[in-house]
Design a protein around this motif. Structure first.
Motif, PDB file in Angstrom:
ATOM      1  N   ALA A 150     121.562  98.216  60.083  1.00  0.00           N
ATOM      2  CA  ALA A 150     120.133  98.452  59.865  1.00  0.00           C
ATOM      3  C   ALA A 150     119.843  98.609  58.379  1.00  0.00           C
ATOM      4  N   LEU A 151     120.660  99.417  57.710  1.00  0.00           N
ATOM      5  CA  LEU A 151     120.452  99.645  56.280  1.00  0.00           C
ATOM      6  C   LEU A 151     120.591  98.345  55.496  1.00  0.00           C
ATOM      7  N   SER A 152     121.577  97.532  55.845  1.00  0.00           N
ATOM      8  CA  SER A 152     121.785  96.261  55.156  1.00  0.00           C
ATOM      9  C   SER A 152     120.605  95.315  55.360  1.00  0.00           C
ATOM     10  N   ALA A 153     120.111  95.246  56.604  1.00  0.00           N
ATOM     11  CA  ALA A 153     119.002  94.338  56.892  1.00  0.00           C
ATOM     12  C   ALA A 153     117.734  94.747  56.150  1.00  0.00           C
ATOM     13  N   PHE A 154     117.434  96.037  56.163  1.00  0.00           N
ATOM     14  CA  PHE A 154     116.247  96.509  55.450  1.00  0.00           C
ATOM     15  C   PHE A 154     116.350  96.229  53.952  1.00  0.00           C
ATOM     16  N   GLU A 155     117.510  96.482  53.374  1.00  0.00           N
ATOM     17  CA  GLU A 155     117.676  96.291  51.937  1.00  0.00           C
ATOM     18  C   GLU A 155     117.599  94.817  51.555  1.00  0.00           C
ATOM     19  N   GLU A 156     118.162  93.955  52.389  1.00  0.00           N
ATOM     20  CA  GLU A 156     118.078  92.523  52.115  1.00  0.00           C
ATOM     21  C   GLU A 156     116.617  92.050  52.136  1.00  0.00           C
ATOM     22  N   GLY A 157     115.860  92.539  53.101  1.00  0.00           N
ATOM     23  CA  GLY A 157     114.459  92.136  53.184  1.00  0.00           C
ATOM     24  C   GLY A 157     113.623  92.658  52.032  1.00  0.00           C
ATOM     25  N   LEU A 158     113.786  93.948  51.715  1.00  0.00           N
ATOM     26  CA  LEU A 158     112.985  94.540  50.638  1.00  0.00           C
ATOM     27  C   LEU A 158     113.345  93.977  49.273  1.00  0.00           C
ATOM     28  N   ALA A 159     114.566  93.495  49.103  1.00  0.00           N
ATOM     29  CA  ALA A 159     114.980  92.923  47.825  1.00  0.00           C
ATOM     30  C   ALA A 159     114.250  91.619  47.514  1.00  0.00           C
ATOM     31  N   LEU A 160     113.625  91.013  48.502  1.00  0.00           N
ATOM     32  CA  LEU A 160     112.899  89.763  48.281  1.00  0.00           C
ATOM     33  C   LEU A 160     111.567  89.984  47.562  1.00  0.00           C
ATOM     34  N   TRP A 161     111.084  91.214  47.544  1.00  0.00           N
ATOM     35  CA  TRP A 161     109.778  91.488  46.944  1.00  0.00           C
ATOM     36  C   TRP A 161     109.886  91.557  45.426  1.00  0.00           C
ATOM     37  N   ARG A 162     108.942  90.867  44.743  1.00  0.00           N
ATOM     38  CA  ARG A 162     108.893  90.871  43.283  1.00  0.00           C
ATOM     39  C   ARG A 162     107.544  91.335  42.754  1.00  0.00           C
ATOM     40  N   GLY A 163     106.630  91.689  43.655  1.00  0.00           N
ATOM     41  CA  GLY A 163     105.274  92.076  43.266  1.00  0.00           C
ATOM     42  C   GLY A 163     104.339  91.917  44.443  1.00  0.00           C
ATOM     43  N   GLN A 164     103.055  91.754  44.170  1.00  0.00           N
ATOM     44  CA  GLN A 164     102.071  91.598  45.239  1.00  0.00           C
ATOM     45  C   GLN A 164     102.245  90.247  45.917  1.00  0.00           C
ATOM     46  N   ALA A 165     102.195  90.251  47.243  1.00  0.00           N
ATOM     47  CA  ALA A 165     102.332  89.001  47.980  1.00  0.00           C
ATOM     48  C   ALA A 165     101.154  88.073  47.683  1.00  0.00           C
ATOM     49  N   TYR A 166     101.460  86.790  47.539  1.00  0.00           N
ATOM     50  CA  TYR A 166     100.446  85.766  47.270  1.00  0.00           C
ATOM     51  C   TYR A 166      99.549  86.179  46.102  1.00  0.00           C
ATOM     52  N   ALA A 167     100.184  86.531  45.003  1.00  0.00           N
ATOM     53  CA  ALA A 167      99.452  87.114  43.874  1.00  0.00           C
ATOM     54  C   ALA A 167      98.311  86.228  43.391  1.00  0.00           C
ATOM     55  N   GLU A 168      98.503  84.899  43.396  1.00  0.00           N
ATOM     56  CA  GLU A 168      97.469  84.001  42.866  1.00  0.00           C
ATOM     57  C   GLU A 168      96.218  83.934  43.734  1.00  0.00           C
ATOM     58  N   VAL A 169      96.361  84.173  45.042  1.00  0.00           N
ATOM     59  CA  VAL A 169      95.218  84.015  45.954  1.00  0.00           C
ATOM     60  C   VAL A 169      95.093  85.221  46.879  1.00  0.00           C
ATOM     61  N   ALA A 170      95.520  86.379  46.424  1.00  0.00           N
ATOM     62  CA  ALA A 170      95.598  87.559  47.294  1.00  0.00           C
ATOM     63  C   ALA A 170      94.247  87.967  47.863  1.00  0.00           C
ATOM     64  N   ASP A 171      93.155  87.735  47.136  1.00  0.00           N
ATOM     65  CA  ASP A 171      91.844  88.214  47.574  1.00  0.00           C
ATOM     66  C   ASP A 171      91.020  87.156  48.310  1.00  0.00           C
ATOM     67  N   THR A 172      91.567  85.991  48.534  1.00  0.00           N
ATOM     68  CA  THR A 172      90.804  84.959  49.238  1.00  0.00           C
ATOM     69  C   THR A 172      90.748  85.270  50.729  1.00  0.00           C
ATOM     70  N   ALA A 173      89.668  84.835  51.359  1.00  0.00           N
ATOM     71  CA  ALA A 173      89.474  85.124  52.783  1.00  0.00           C
ATOM     72  C   ALA A 173      90.580  84.510  53.638  1.00  0.00           C
ATOM     73  N   GLN A 174      91.107  83.369  53.224  1.00  0.00           N
ATOM     74  CA  GLN A 174      92.133  82.686  54.001  1.00  0.00           C
ATOM     75  C   GLN A 174      93.458  83.427  53.971  1.00  0.00           C
ATOM     76  N   VAL A 175      93.772  84.068  52.853  1.00  0.00           N
ATOM     77  CA  VAL A 175      95.092  84.660  52.658  1.00  0.00           C
ATOM     78  C   VAL A 175      95.103  86.165  52.885  1.00  0.00           C
ATOM     79  N   ALA A 176      93.959  86.825  52.724  1.00  0.00           N
ATOM     80  CA  ALA A 176      93.907  88.292  52.800  1.00  0.00           C
ATOM     81  C   ALA A 176      94.551  88.859  54.072  1.00  0.00           C
ATOM     82  N   PRO A 177      94.284  88.318  55.261  1.00  0.00           N
ATOM     83  CA  PRO A 177      94.925  88.891  56.460  1.00  0.00           C
ATOM     84  C   PRO A 177      96.452  88.822  56.408  1.00  0.00           C
ATOM     85  N   GLU A 178      96.995  87.712  55.921  1.00  0.00           N
ATOM     86  CA  GLU A 178      98.446  87.589  55.832  1.00  0.00           C
ATOM     87  C   GLU A 178      99.009  88.545  54.793  1.00  0.00           C
TER      88      GLU A 178
END
Length: 372
Positions: free
Chosen positions: A244-272
Motif C-alpha cells: 500500500a505504501l509503495s503504491a501510494f508513493e509511486e502515484g503521488l510522485a507523478l505530481w509536479r504541480g497543478q493538474a492541467y495547468a494550462e487549461v485548469a479553469d476551462t469548463a471542459q477540464v475543470a471537472p477532471e
C-alpha cells in the motif's frame, strides 16, 4: 470560369460531354468518349481543345489538393493526375494510396496501427509529452493548451467548436479555425515523427467535426496515478501495508504541480481537475495511514501537520494526525488537535465533528489499549 469547368468535369465523369449550341441555332452536340462526331473538322478540334482544357484543370485541381493536404496534414484521397504525380515523387507510397482509393475515389476506413514509438502525456503539472522516451517540444502556449484539452478527454472526441471556445475564452478570432488546424497538424508531426506521408494518424485522429486522442496508443500520467491510488487503497484494506505504501508513493510522485495547468479553469477540464485533486488528497491520507500502520509515527506527524494546515476541514486527515501524535507519545498534543478541529467545525460550519473523531477523542482520554 471554374464553375463551368467543374460542370464539364462532372459531365465527363458520367460518360458524356455536352458542347454548347453553335452559332446559327444548330443543336448541341453530345460526344461519347472514344467516338468522333459526325460533324466537320471544326467540331472535332473544338472538342479536342475542350478535352485538353478539362485534363489541365483536373491536374491543377489535384495539385492544389495535394498542396493543402500536405500543408494542413489532411487525409484526403487522391485521384487521377494527383496519384500519378505523387507516385513519381514518393514511390511506393503513391501506389499504395492509389490502390486504397480504388475506383470509387473514396478511401476505405482503415484500422489504426500502433505508432512505432510510445507516446506519453504528463498533465499532473505543466503539460509535457515524451515520444519514444524523449521529451518533445509542444510549441506555443495555445498549441499546448489544445493538446491539454484533448488529453483531458482521452478516448472521447472534442468538437472543433468546443476547442475554439475554450482556447479563446468564448471569443475566437476569425483566424481561430485556421490556427486550430495548424496546431493539430504541428502536434501530429511531433507525436508521430516517423509516420509516413499520407498515412492516417493513429494518436491524434480526426473524428467527425472534432479531434480525438486514441488512448490505445498513448499513456497519460493522470490515468497511471488513478491506478496506483486504487491499488494502494486495495492493499491497505487487505492489510498489505508495504505494498500500500509503495503504491501510494509511486502515484503521488507523478505530481509536479497543478493538474492541467494550462487549461485548469476551462469548463471542459475543470471537472477532471477537481476529481484528480480530490484523489490526490485521498491518496495522501492513505499514505499517511500506511505510515502510521507500519510504525513511522513521527514521519506521519510531520506530513499530516502540513496537510491539515492546508486542508483544515478534512476530518480524516485530522483523525490521522491525532492518532499519529498519540502513538508518538504526545497525548496532550493529540487532544489539542482534536479539540481545535471541533471548535473550527462549530464556528465555521455550525456542526459537530464526525462520530469517528469523537470516538477517537474518547479513546485517547481513556488510553485505550487498541490505539496501540
Amino acid at each position: 470560369m471554374l464553375k463551368g469547368s467543374e460542370t464539364v468535369n462532372e459531365e465527363f465523369d458520367h460518360g458524356t460531354t455536352a458542347v454548347g449550341s453553335r452559332a446559327g441555332g444548330r443543336p448541341a452536340v453530345r460526344v461519347i468518349p472514344g467516338q468522333r462526331p459526325a460533324g466537320g473538322g471544326g467540331d472535332t478540334r473544338r472538342i479536342a481543345d475542350l478535352e485538353r482544357e478539362v485534363r489541365e484543370l483536373r491536374r491543377a485541381n489535384e495539385k492544389l489538393k495535394m498542396y493543402f493536404a500536405k500543408a494542413l496534414d489532411l487525409d484526403l484521397p487522391l485521384t487521377g493526375a494527383g496519384r500519378e504525380s505523387r507516385g513519381h515523387g514518393e514511390g511506393a507510397d503513391g501506389d499504395a494510396d492509389a490502390a486504397s482509393v480504388g475506383r470509387t475515389g473514396v478511401r476505405p476506413r482503415e484500422t489504426p496501427q500502433a505508432p512505432a514509438a510510445g507516446v506519453e502525456f504528463r498533465v499532473l503539472g505543466p503539460m509535457e509529452a515524451t515520444v519514444g522516451g524523449r521529451a518533445v517540444d509542444l510549441g506555443a502556449p495555445k498549441q499546448r493548451a489544445a493538446l491539454a484539452l484533448l488529453v483531458s478527454q482521452m478516448g472521447r472526441p472534442v468538437s472543433v467548436d468546443v476547442m475554439l471556445e475554450e482556447l479563446w475564452d468564448g471569443q475566437p478570432p476569425p483566424s481561430g479555425m485556421t490556427s486550430l488546424h495548424a496546431y493539430v497538424a504541428n502536434l501530429r508531426r511531433v507525436l508521430e515523427p516517423d509516420r509516413a506521408p499520407r498515412t492516417p494518424a493513429t494518436v491524434l485522429r480526426t473524428r467527425g467535426r472534432g479531434y480525438l486522442l486514441d488512448g490505445r496508443f498513448a499513456q497519460v500520467d493522470a490515468r497511471r496515478f488513478g491506478e496506483r491510488a486504487t491499488a494502494g487503497w486495495q492493499a491497505l484494506d487487505r492489510g498489505d501495508l508495504r505494498r500500500a505504501l509503495s503504491a501510494f508513493e509511486e502515484g503521488l510522485a507523478l505530481w509536479r504541480g497543478q493538474a492541467y495547468a494550462e487549461v485548469a479553469d476551462t469548463a471542459q477540464v475543470a471537472p477532471e481537475r477537481v476529481r484528480l485533486e480530490e484523489l490526490r488528497l485521498s491518496a495522501t491520507e492513505g499514505r499517511c495511514a500506511a505510515l502510521i500502520a507500519v510504525g513511522a509515527h513521527e514521519v506521519a506527524v510531520s506530513e499530516l501537520a502540513a496537510f491539515t494546515r492546508a486542508h483544515p476541514l478534512r476530518e480524516y486527515g485530522c483523525e490521522l494526525l491525532g492518532l499519529a501524535l498519540y502513538r508518538a507519545g504526545r497525548q496532550a498534543d493529540a487532544l489539542a488537535v482534536l479539540r481545535t478541529h471541533h471548535q473550527r467545525m462549530a464556528q465555521e460550519l455550525g456542526i459537530d465533528p464526525s462520530p469517528s473523531l469523537q470516538h477517537l477523542e474518547g479513546e485517547i482520554l481513556r488510553q485505550a489499549p487498541e490505539l496501540g
